[in-house]
Design a protein around this motif. Structure first.
Motif, PDB file in Angstrom:
ATOM      1  N   ARG A  74       0.859  -1.186   0.000  1.00  0.00           N
ATOM      2  CA  ARG A  74       0.000   0.000   0.000  1.00  0.00           C
ATOM      3  C   ARG A  74       0.893   1.232   0.000  1.00  0.00           C
ATOM      4  O   ARG A  74       1.914   1.264   0.682  1.00  0.00           O
ATOM      5  CB  ARG A  74      -0.883   0.022   1.250  1.00  0.00           C
ATOM      6  N   GLU A  75       0.504   2.255  -0.748  1.00  0.00           N
ATOM      7  CA  GLU A  75       1.320   3.472  -0.828  1.00  0.00           C
ATOM      8  C   GLU A  75       0.531   4.680  -0.345  1.00  0.00           C
ATOM      9  O   GLU A  75      -0.574   4.946  -0.830  1.00  0.00           O
ATOM     10  CB  GLU A  75       1.800   3.705  -2.261  1.00  0.00           C
ATOM     11  N   ILE A  76       1.090   5.381   0.621  1.00  0.00           N
ATOM     12  CA  ILE A  76       0.552   6.664   1.109  1.00  0.00           C
ATOM     13  C   ILE A  76       1.605   7.707   0.742  1.00  0.00           C
ATOM     14  O   ILE A  76       2.572   7.929   1.470  1.00  0.00           O
ATOM     15  CB  ILE A  76       0.313   6.657   2.633  1.00  0.00           C
ATOM     16  N   ASP A  77       1.464   8.328  -0.407  1.00  0.00           N
ATOM     17  CA  ASP A  77       2.533   9.150  -0.970  1.00  0.00           C
ATOM     18  C   ASP A  77       2.871  10.388  -0.133  1.00  0.00           C
ATOM     19  O   ASP A  77       4.037  10.711   0.058  1.00  0.00           O
ATOM     20  CB  ASP A  77       2.161   9.592  -2.397  1.00  0.00           C
ATOM     21  N   ASP A  78       1.878  11.075   0.362  1.00  0.00           N
ATOM     22  CA  ASP A  78       2.111  12.343   1.067  1.00  0.00           C
ATOM     23  C   ASP A  78       1.301  12.339   2.366  1.00  0.00           C
ATOM     24  O   ASP A  78       0.278  13.009   2.477  1.00  0.00           O
ATOM     25  CB  ASP A  78       1.687  13.509   0.169  1.00  0.00           C
ATOM     26  N   PRO A  79       1.768  11.596   3.364  1.00  0.00           N
ATOM     27  CA  PRO A  79       0.954  11.410   4.576  1.00  0.00           C
ATOM     28  C   PRO A  79       0.684  12.695   5.353  1.00  0.00           C
ATOM     29  O   PRO A  79      -0.319  12.782   6.047  1.00  0.00           O
ATOM     30  CB  PRO A  79       1.778  10.429   5.405  1.00  0.00           C
ATOM     31  N   LEU A  80       1.542  13.698   5.213  1.00  0.00           N
ATOM     32  CA  LEU A  80       1.322  14.953   5.935  1.00  0.00           C
ATOM     33  C   LEU A  80       0.155  15.752   5.359  1.00  0.00           C
ATOM     34  O   LEU A  80      -0.281  16.737   5.959  1.00  0.00           O
ATOM     35  CB  LEU A  80       2.596  15.801   5.931  1.00  0.00           C
ATOM     36  N   HIS A  81      -0.347  15.325   4.199  1.00  0.00           N
ATOM     37  CA  HIS A  81      -1.519  15.958   3.607  1.00  0.00           C
ATOM     38  C   HIS A  81      -2.622  14.934   3.333  1.00  0.00           C
ATOM     39  O   HIS A  81      -3.542  15.206   2.575  1.00  0.00           O
ATOM     40  CB  HIS A  81      -1.143  16.691   2.307  1.00  0.00           C
ATOM     41  N   ASP A  82      -2.498  13.776   3.947  1.00  0.00           N
ATOM     42  CA  ASP A  82      -3.507  12.734   3.782  1.00  0.00           C
ATOM     43  C   ASP A  82      -4.511  12.832   4.932  1.00  0.00           C
ATOM     44  O   ASP A  82      -4.109  12.945   6.099  1.00  0.00           O
ATOM     45  CB  ASP A  82      -2.826  11.359   3.793  1.00  0.00           C
ATOM     46  N   PRO A  83      -5.811  12.813   4.658  1.00  0.00           N
ATOM     47  CA  PRO A  83      -6.812  13.017   5.718  1.00  0.00           C
ATOM     48  C   PRO A  83      -6.733  11.984   6.841  1.00  0.00           C
ATOM     49  O   PRO A  83      -7.077  12.293   7.985  1.00  0.00           O
ATOM     50  CB  PRO A  83      -8.153  12.934   4.976  1.00  0.00           C
ATOM     51  N   ASP A  84      -6.305  10.785   6.544  1.00  0.00           N
ATOM     52  CA  ASP A  84      -6.225   9.753   7.583  1.00  0.00           C
ATOM     53  C   ASP A  84      -4.931   9.824   8.394  1.00  0.00           C
ATOM     54  O   ASP A  84      -4.927   9.576   9.602  1.00  0.00           O
ATOM     55  CB  ASP A  84      -6.344   8.362   6.953  1.00  0.00           C
ATOM     56  N   TRP A  85      -3.825  10.140   7.734  1.00  0.00           N
ATOM     57  CA  TRP A  85      -2.517  10.036   8.376  1.00  0.00           C
ATOM     58  C   TRP A  85      -1.959  11.364   8.888  1.00  0.00           C
ATOM     59  O   TRP A  85      -1.055  11.388   9.714  1.00  0.00           O
ATOM     60  CB  TRP A  85      -1.518   9.428   7.392  1.00  0.00           C
ATOM     61  N   GLN A  86      -2.479  12.469   8.391  1.00  0.00           N
ATOM     62  CA  GLN A  86      -1.897  13.776   8.695  1.00  0.00           C
ATOM     63  C   GLN A  86      -1.832  14.074  10.195  1.00  0.00           C
ATOM     64  O   GLN A  86      -0.774  14.451  10.712  1.00  0.00           O
ATOM     65  CB  GLN A  86      -2.690  14.887   7.999  1.00  0.00           C
ATOM     66  N   GLN A  87      -2.927  13.884  10.905  1.00  0.00           N
ATOM     67  CA  GLN A  87      -2.992  14.340  12.286  1.00  0.00           C
ATOM     68  C   GLN A  87      -1.994  13.649  13.212  1.00  0.00           C
ATOM     69  O   GLN A  87      -1.263  14.316  13.950  1.00  0.00           O
ATOM     70  CB  GLN A  87      -4.416  14.193  12.841  1.00  0.00           C
ATOM     71  N   PRO A  88      -1.932  12.314  13.208  1.00  0.00           N
ATOM     72  CA  PRO A  88      -0.962  11.686  14.116  1.00  0.00           C
ATOM     73  C   PRO A  88       0.482  12.053  13.815  1.00  0.00           C
ATOM     74  O   PRO A  88       1.300  12.173  14.727  1.00  0.00           O
ATOM     75  CB  PRO A  88      -1.212  10.183  13.935  1.00  0.00           C
ATOM     76  N   LEU A  89       0.791  12.276  12.528  1.00  0.00           N
ATOM     77  CA  LEU A  89       2.158  12.638  12.177  1.00  0.00           C
ATOM     78  C   LEU A  89       2.457  14.082  12.561  1.00  0.00           C
ATOM     79  O   LEU A  89       3.526  14.385  13.107  1.00  0.00           O
ATOM     80  CB  LEU A  89       2.399  12.422  10.684  1.00  0.00           C
ATOM     81  N   GLN A  90       1.513  14.999  12.290  1.00  0.00           N
ATOM     82  CA  GLN A  90       1.725  16.391  12.653  1.00  0.00           C
ATOM     83  C   GLN A  90       1.803  16.539  14.169  1.00  0.00           C
ATOM     84  O   GLN A  90       2.614  17.321  14.683  1.00  0.00           O
ATOM     85  CB  GLN A  90       0.600  17.269  12.094  1.00  0.00           C
ATOM     86  N   ASP A  91       0.987  15.773  14.879  1.00  0.00           N
ATOM     87  CA  ASP A  91       1.058  15.796  16.342  1.00  0.00           C
ATOM     88  C   ASP A  91       2.438  15.338  16.815  1.00  0.00           C
ATOM     89  O   ASP A  91       2.981  15.871  17.790  1.00  0.00           O
ATOM     90  CB  ASP A  91      -0.011  14.893  16.947  1.00  0.00           C
ATOM     91  N   GLY A  92       2.995  14.354  16.118  1.00  0.00           N
ATOM     92  CA  GLY A  92       4.320  13.868  16.471  1.00  0.00           C
ATOM     93  C   GLY A  92       5.399  14.925  16.255  1.00  0.00           C
ATOM     94  O   GLY A  92       6.292  15.094  17.087  1.00  0.00           O
ATOM     95  N   ILE A  93       5.307  15.646  15.131  1.00  0.00           N
ATOM     96  CA  ILE A  93       6.266  16.718  14.855  1.00  0.00           C
ATOM     97  C   ILE A  93       6.164  17.809  15.914  1.00  0.00           C
ATOM     98  O   ILE A  93       7.168  18.218  16.528  1.00  0.00           O
ATOM     99  CB  ILE A  93       6.022  17.324  13.457  1.00  0.00           C
TER     100      ILE A  93
END
Length: 341
Positions: free
Chosen positions: A290-309
């Protein structure tokens, strides 16, 4: 008879010179944790060792200790600092909390590949942003993996909630916090321990770049791969300062010539090639990708990653460290490094 005696004397003299030359050579013990048969050992570290030996006309020789045989993975940096190893190559994140500014480069969005990541990390060091973290050794070059994704034995991870309850090996605390934000239970362990832990069912999956799946044979055990580039693991190859100081000026010049950006980018190129090979290995094995090309702008993946940053940078600020300043410098280096590729 005289001719025979002269020939014998000449042969003995040559043998003596060869012995003296061998005795005069300085042997440097280099410790790292990658397997001896891995591409990282053979195509990066052995290549570096060969360059040092050739450039020094044999005066410097490098004795390689792969697979944590001279020092355990989480003790390699300390081994280089105290002289157990003359040179150590390891992941900074294996020594939790010791390299917090360097680990800014591990955050998502900093690097798209290993060559760019190595360039960013080496640039930050060359610009003086990370000096305070390496005062006890002499860094030779820094490098990174390509972006790491999520790989599991029998779970098809398409959105973060698919990770709920899964025990996922995390490489560092920085990556572990983001895995926790996604619902996984992060488990810390050095890379050489992963294969056995997965065989025994201790972990359900791991976060790893493609290179690692190939080098540590993890593709043999996993079936599902989610390419969500949420971290980059950083490394340093560094030298004991006292060892360096004992070298002759000419030998020091050889070490200096084989340090810095050139070898950082050489390392990046090796990792990028092995990433491609590791991914192809999974494809040929019929695994699910499975490919999530741009997770920082993906509706499912963005929040947990931005919270981590945001959480990591806030933690650095609470410690009085210039985390955001280094983060901005990393973003600037990212753009500059990308333009040079």
């Amino acid at each position: 008879m005289k001719t025979k005696f002269t020939a014998c004397l000449l042969a003995a003299t040559i043998a003596g010179l060869a012995t003296a030359s061998a005795q005069a050579a300085t042997t440097l013990r280099m410790a790292h944790f990658w397997p001896g048969a891995s591409g990282i050992n053979q195509d990066l570290f052995e290549a570096w060792a060969k360059a040092v030996e050739e450039d020094s006309d044999g005066e410097l020789r490098v004795e390689m200790y792969p697979s944590g045989t001279l020092a355990k993975p989480d003790a390699i940096y300390e081994a280089a600092a105290n002289g157990i190893a003359d040179i150590g190559a390891t992941a900074q994140g294996y020594t939790a909390g010791r390299f917090p500014l360097s680990q800014v480069v591990e955050l998502p969005g900093i690097a798209d590949n290993a060559t760019q990541g190595a360039c960013v990390l080496q640039t930050l060091y060359d610009e003086g942003h990370l000096d305070s973290e390496y005062e006890d050794t002499r860094p030779l070059f820094m490098f990174t993996t390509g972006p790491g994704g999520i790989h599991t034995v029998d779970t098809d991870v398409q959105v973060p909630s698919d990770l709920d309850g899964l025990r996922i090996r995390r490489p560092t605390a920085v990556a572990g916090e983001m895995l926790e934000n996604m619902g996984a239970t992060p488990v810390g362990m050095p890379a050489p321990d992963i294969y056995t832990a997965m065989q025994r069912g201790v972990i359900d999956g791991l976060s790893f770049p493609w290179e690692g799946l190939k080098g540590f044979r993890i593709n043999e055990l996993v079936n599902y791969h989610t390419e969500v580039p949420f971290y980059t693991l950083i490394f340093v190859a560094t030298m004991n300062q006292r060892t360096y100081d004992r070298l002759s000026p000419e030998q020091q010049a050889v070490i200096d010539e084989n340090s810095g950006m050139q070898w950082a980018e050489n390392a990046g190129a090796v990792f990028d090639r092995l990433d491609r090979e590791g991914k192809q290995e999974a494809i040929e094995a019929g695994h699910t990708l499975r490919e999530i090309d741009d997770p920082l702008h993906d509706p499912d993946w963005q929040q947990p990653l931005q919270d981590g940053i945001d959480g990591y940078l806030a933690e650095l600020e609470e410690r009085g460290l210039p985390g955001r300043e280094v983060y901005e410098a990393a973003l600037a280096a990212r753009d500059a490094c990308a333009s040079q590729e």
